[in-house]
Structure formats: structure tokens, C-alpha cells
Motif scaffolding. Structure first.
Motif, mmCIF file in Angstrom:
data_model
loop_
_atom_site.group_PDB
_atom_site.id
_atom_site.type_symbol
_atom_site.label_atom_id
_atom_site.label_comp_id
_atom_site.label_asym_id
_atom_site.label_seq_id
_atom_site.Cartn_x
_atom_site.Cartn_y
_atom_site.Cartn_z
ATOM 1 N N ILE A 3 0.848 -1.204 0.000
ATOM 2 C CA ILE A 3 0.000 0.000 0.000
ATOM 3 C C ILE A 3 0.882 1.253 0.000
ATOM 4 C CG2 ILE A 3 -1.640 1.340 1.421
ATOM 5 C CD1 ILE A 3 -2.924 -1.393 2.183
ATOM 6 N N LEU A 4 1.978 1.218 0.792
ATOM 7 C CA LEU A 4 2.894 2.375 0.819
ATOM 8 C C LEU A 4 3.525 2.578 -0.558
ATOM 9 C CD1 LEU A 4 4.647 1.805 4.292
ATOM 10 C CD2 LEU A 4 2.869 3.485 3.734
ATOM 11 N N PHE A 5 3.967 1.481 -1.183
ATOM 12 C CA PHE A 5 4.552 1.597 -2.536
ATOM 13 C C PHE A 5 3.524 2.202 -3.509
ATOM 14 C CE2 PHE A 5 7.518 -2.322 -1.818
ATOM 15 C CZ PHE A 5 8.424 -1.531 -1.137
ATOM 16 N N ASP A 6 2.271 1.745 -3.390
ATOM 17 C CA ASP A 6 1.236 2.246 -4.314
ATOM 18 C C ASP A 6 0.987 3.741 -4.100
ATOM 19 O OD1 ASP A 6 1.093 -0.239 -5.400
ATOM 20 O OD2 ASP A 6 -0.766 -0.827 -4.378
ATOM 21 N N HIS A 7 1.039 4.166 -2.825
ATOM 22 C CA HIS A 7 0.889 5.609 -2.548
ATOM 23 C C HIS A 7 2.057 6.385 -3.149
ATOM 24 C CE1 HIS A 7 -2.058 5.533 1.110
ATOM 25 N NE2 HIS A 7 -2.597 5.135 -0.009
ATOM 26 N N ILE A 8 3.247 5.804 -3.040
ATOM 27 C CA ILE A 8 4.431 6.491 -3.590
ATOM 28 C C ILE A 8 4.314 6.564 -5.118
ATOM 29 C CG2 ILE A 8 6.947 6.347 -3.878
ATOM 30 C CD1 ILE A 8 7.101 5.317 -0.966
ATOM 31 N N THR A 9 3.797 5.505 -5.728
ATOM 32 C CA THR A 9 3.567 5.522 -7.190
ATOM 33 C C THR A 9 2.670 6.703 -7.540
ATOM 34 O OG1 THR A 9 3.771 3.142 -7.396
ATOM 35 C CG2 THR A 9 2.502 4.235 -9.109
ATOM 36 N N ARG A 10 1.619 6.877 -6.734
ATOM 37 C CA ARG A 10 0.693 7.994 -6.987
ATOM 38 C C ARG A 10 1.427 9.339 -6.852
ATOM 39 N NH1 ARG A 10 -3.955 7.582 -3.179
ATOM 40 N NH2 ARG A 10 -3.750 5.381 -3.619
ATOM 41 N N CYS A 11 2.309 9.426 -5.837
ATOM 42 C CA CYS A 11 3.087 10.674 -5.664
ATOM 43 C C CYS A 11 3.903 10.972 -6.922
ATOM 44 C CB CYS A 11 4.056 10.557 -4.486
ATOM 45 S SG CYS A 11 3.261 10.631 -2.884
ATOM 46 N N SER A 12 4.546 9.945 -7.497
ATOM 47 C CA SER A 12 5.377 10.180 -8.684
ATOM 48 C C SER A 12 4.519 10.694 -9.836
ATOM 49 C CB SER A 12 6.102 8.902 -9.107
ATOM 50 O OG SER A 12 7.038 8.559 -8.114
ATOM 51 N N HIS A 13 3.363 10.031 -10.068
ATOM 52 C CA HIS A 13 2.511 10.450 -11.191
ATOM 53 C C HIS A 13 1.928 11.849 -10.946
ATOM 54 C CE1 HIS A 13 2.914 6.814 -13.384
ATOM 55 N NE2 HIS A 13 2.334 6.052 -12.480
ATOM 56 N N GLU A 14 1.402 12.058 -9.722
ATOM 57 C CA GLU A 14 0.765 13.347 -9.441
ATOM 58 C C GLU A 14 1.803 14.467 -9.368
ATOM 59 O OE1 GLU A 14 -3.146 11.636 -7.089
ATOM 60 O OE2 GLU A 14 -1.742 12.894 -5.991
ATOM 61 N N GLY A 15 2.948 14.153 -8.732
ATOM 62 C CA GLY A 15 4.007 15.162 -8.610
ATOM 63 C C GLY A 15 4.444 15.650 -9.973
ATOM 64 N N MET A 16 4.605 14.719 -10.899
ATOM 65 C CA MET A 16 5.012 15.050 -12.272
ATOM 66 C C MET A 16 3.948 15.930 -12.947
ATOM 67 S SD MET A 16 6.895 13.867 -15.013
ATOM 68 C CE MET A 16 6.581 13.541 -16.724
ATOM 69 N N LYS A 17 2.674 15.550 -12.753
ATOM 70 C CA LYS A 17 1.588 16.317 -13.372
ATOM 71 C C LYS A 17 1.569 17.746 -12.820
ATOM 72 C CE LYS A 17 -3.400 16.602 -13.841
ATOM 73 N NZ LYS A 17 -3.398 18.012 -13.420
ATOM 74 N N PHE A 18 1.690 17.867 -11.489
ATOM 75 C CA PHE A 18 1.645 19.209 -10.879
ATOM 76 C C PHE A 18 2.822 20.066 -11.352
ATOM 77 C CE2 PHE A 18 -0.706 16.976 -7.207
ATOM 78 C CZ PHE A 18 -1.933 17.244 -7.780
ATOM 79 N N LEU A 19 4.006 19.443 -11.464
ATOM 80 C CA LEU A 19 5.167 20.213 -11.949
ATOM 81 C C LEU A 19 4.920 20.666 -13.385
ATOM 82 C CD1 LEU A 19 8.184 18.167 -10.505
ATOM 83 C CD2 LEU A 19 7.507 20.492 -9.872
ATOM 84 N N GLN A 20 4.346 19.780 -14.191
ATOM 85 C CA GLN A 20 4.095 20.149 -15.603
ATOM 86 C C GLN A 20 2.980 21.188 -15.720
ATOM 87 O OE1 GLN A 20 6.547 19.701 -16.987
ATOM 88 N NE2 GLN A 20 6.796 17.871 -18.219
ATOM 89 N N ASP A 21 2.051 21.189 -14.754
ATOM 90 C CA ASP A 21 0.996 22.220 -14.750
ATOM 91 C C ASP A 21 1.519 23.542 -14.182
ATOM 92 O OD1 ASP A 21 -0.736 20.331 -15.650
ATOM 93 O OD2 ASP A 21 -1.786 20.030 -13.726
ATOM 94 N N GLY A 22 2.697 23.531 -13.585
ATOM 95 C CA GLY A 22 3.232 24.727 -12.937
ATOM 96 C C GLY A 22 2.560 24.981 -11.595
ATOM 97 N N ASP A 23 1.877 23.955 -11.050
ATOM 98 C CA ASP A 23 1.221 24.107 -9.747
ATOM 99 C C ASP A 23 2.211 23.677 -8.653
ATOM 100 O OD1 ASP A 23 -0.361 24.146 -7.509
ATOM 101 O OD2 ASP A 23 -2.131 23.361 -8.552
ATOM 102 N N LEU A 24 3.093 24.607 -8.285
ATOM 103 C CA LEU A 24 4.193 24.243 -7.385
ATOM 104 C C LEU A 24 3.704 23.938 -5.981
ATOM 105 C CD1 LEU A 24 7.079 26.568 -8.591
ATOM 106 C CD2 LEU A 24 6.466 24.273 -9.330
#
Ligand code: PMV
Length: 312
Positions: free
Chosen positions: A208-229
């Protein structure tokens, strides 16, 4: 032909440790801190190695067989057996703090292999270089995911997932990081081993922790690309909390992360193997000074600012 080559340090923005178990992770090269290898020819066939940063000055043949430098050089000559060994003096230097989660080992290996290729006038691809560095990383880390050698050899931000094609990232918006060295370290091989044990002993909880971290990688990347720091920063702090639960943080790292956040960083997390090493904080440009001071007061022994630029 005498040669000189360099390779950058690296930081992991999201996904360390989970990446060893198949999750994606995002890493960036840190071009302002580098390892350098310089090779000059010597008469005869002896190879001398000098690495002043670690007080090493020795003939290759006198280094223990499993020493990463000896292993790397022998790997090179075994792989390219048609190259005629010749006498040389290899000088290594690195500005990258050792064992800090900034990829110093991978950078030294990459600079060394590049300098060897140049010395023998051989062309090479980044994939070839990365594969060689990966072999040396196994000595340092036991079961490396491959993210360090990839980011250090390609020298581009990457979304890395074991067994998948490497995805280079062109960030659409620049962003600023303050990188704080905690001044202490634990070998990555230990923290990786402990996470593996946790996974074996408590598979469901750890998955479950790994899956949450996977979500962080995907969401973190999206937010950086959206410029939502702000959202990207929140995701970094969430990722740090998940690393705490994987047992690879340390109270001193938690203090530095909290200090950065209280001083107005968008978010912060440990980066790399953990239980020491670096903390990275995502910051607005006008908060760089405040966040740096706060991280130093919380125990960081060295801080620097880096801006991740866009391609164009
Ligand atoms: O080399 P370090 O300490 O930055 O750690 C690399 C990241 C890990 O995910 C902890 C290990 C790996 O091989 O991916």
C-alpha cells in the motif's frame, strides 16, 4: 590521448525505494555538482589511481579486488578486450558529497568510463555507458533499481521504471530547489535491505505504501508540468511521510523537512537512500534565503540552491 570527463550528481524528486520494487520514480541531474576523471598516459603498463577526496593514491593492482574503482576499470578492459592496456595515471575528483543521496558513486563511475572511452578513442552510447555504471552500482547498492546510473549518464530529468523504456522529461516550467545536506549518512544497501525485509514481513501494508508512492510520482510530475508548485510541494511532503513509514527517514531529516515547510517551502522530502543524506525543498524564488536559513538552523551542514530549467 590524454582525456578528461565529468558527470553530474542527481536528486530524486519522487519515488525512491518504491522504485526498487517496480514503482516509477522521477530524478533530475544536478549539473552544478560534478565528478571528474582525468587520464594521462604513463610509460609501461601500470595503472595508477589517485582520488584525493578519499586519500587514495595507489597502483590498481594493489587495490582490493572488490574495490569499485578496480572493478570498474577491469570491467572496462574485460568488455573491450581488443583494447591494448597501456600505462596510465587516473585522477578522480568529485564536488558531490559522498554517500549523501546525490549519486556520487554513479557519477564517479560515469566520469571514469567516459574518460576511458576517450583515452582509447572509442565512441560509446549513453545506453552503453549507463549499463557499465549499473554493473558498478551493484557493488555499492546490492540491488539497484537503475535510476542513479540512468539519470547520471543521460544527464536529463527522467521518469524511471525498472524494466520499462526510459522516459526523458522536458519540464514545461522552471522550478527552484534548496538542497540541504544533513551531514550524516547510512549506506543505501542497508536502507534498501530494510525496506525489502519490511516488504517480506508485512507485504500488504508495504505494498500500500509503494502504491501511494507511485501515486506521488505520477501526481508530482503532473503538478510540476501544470506549474502548480504548491500541489507539487504538498506531494513531496506526502512522499516524505510515506518514506518515514518505510522506516528510511530519521528524526534529524524530519526536523529539516519541517523547518523548510515552516519557513514557507512548497514542500520538502528526503531524497535518495535516506537515514541521512540530503533533503530537498521546493521553493518560490523569494523564499530561497528563508528556507536555506531554516534548514541550516535545523541541522543541515551545507545547503545550495539549484534551478531546474525548461528545455527551451
Ligand atoms: O543512491 P541513493 O542513496 O541516492 O539511492 C538511490 C535510490 C534508491 O531507490 C533508494 C535505491 C535504488 O536503487 O533505486
Amino acid at each position: 590521448m590524454d582525456s578528461i570527463a565529468t558527470a553530474p550528481g542527481k536528486a530524486i524528486l519522487f519515488g525512491e525505494h518504491a522504485v526498487v520494487h517496480g514503482s516509477p520514480a522521477i530524478a533530475i541531474p544536478l549539473s552544478s555538482v560534478r565528478a571528474t576523471a582525468q587520464i594521462t598516459s604513463l610509460p609501461g603498463t601500470e595503472i595508477k589511481i589517485a582520488a584525493k577526496d578519499i586519500n587514495l593514491e595507489i597502483l590498481l593492482s594493489k587495490l582490493e579486488a572488490k574495490h569499485p574503482l578496480r572493478f570498474a576499470i577491469e570491467l572496462f578492459f574485460n568488455k573491450f578486450s581488443n583494447i591494448m592496456k597501456s600505462g596510465m595515471s587516473i585522477n578522480l575528483h568529485s564536488d558531490i558529497p559522498i554517500a549523501s543521496g546525490m549519486g556520487s558513486g554513479a557519477a564517479i563511475s560515469a566520469a571514469l568510463f567516459k574518460a576511458l572511452f576517450q583515452f582509447f578513442n572509442r565512441s560509446f552510447t549513453k545506453a552503453e555507458l549507463s549499463k557499465l555504471v549499473y554493473e558498478v552500482e551493484k557493488l555499492h547498492h546490492g540491488t539497484p533499481s537503475g535510476i542513479d546510473n540512468t539519470v547520471v549518464c543521460y544527464e536529463k530529468p527522467v521518469l524511471f521504471r525498472k524494466g520499462h523504456e526510459i522516459q526523458m522529461i522536458d519540464f514545461l516550467h522552471p522550478f527552484d530547489l534548496v538542497i540541504a545536506n544533513s551531514g550524516f549518512s547510512t549506506p543505501t544497501i542497508e536502507t534498501v535491505r530494510d525496506v525489502r525485509r519490511l516488504y517480506e514481513n508485512e507485504p500488504q501494508k508495504t505494498r500500500i505504501l509503494f502504491d501511494h508512492i507511485t501515486r506521488c510520482s505520477h501526481e508530482g510530475m503532473k503538478f510540476l508540468q501544470d506549474g502548480d508548485l504548491q500541489k507539487a510541494g504538498n506531494t513531496m511532503t506526502t512522499n516524505h511521510n510515506l518514506l518515514q513509514q518505510l522506516t528510511v527517514s530519521h528524526e534529524k531529516l524530519d526536523l529539516i523537512v519541517n523547518a523548510a515547510n515552516q519557513a514557507g517551502a512548497y514542500g520538502a522530502k528526503l531524497s535518495g537512500g535516506g537515514r541521512g543524506g540530503i533533503v530537498i525543498a521546493l521553493v518560490d524564488q523569494n523564499k530561497i534565503g528563508l528556507v536555506t536559513d531554516a534548514m541550516q538552523k535545523a541541522g543541515a551542514v551545507q545547503c545550495f540552491h539549484t534551478q531546474i530549467e525548461t528545455e527551451s
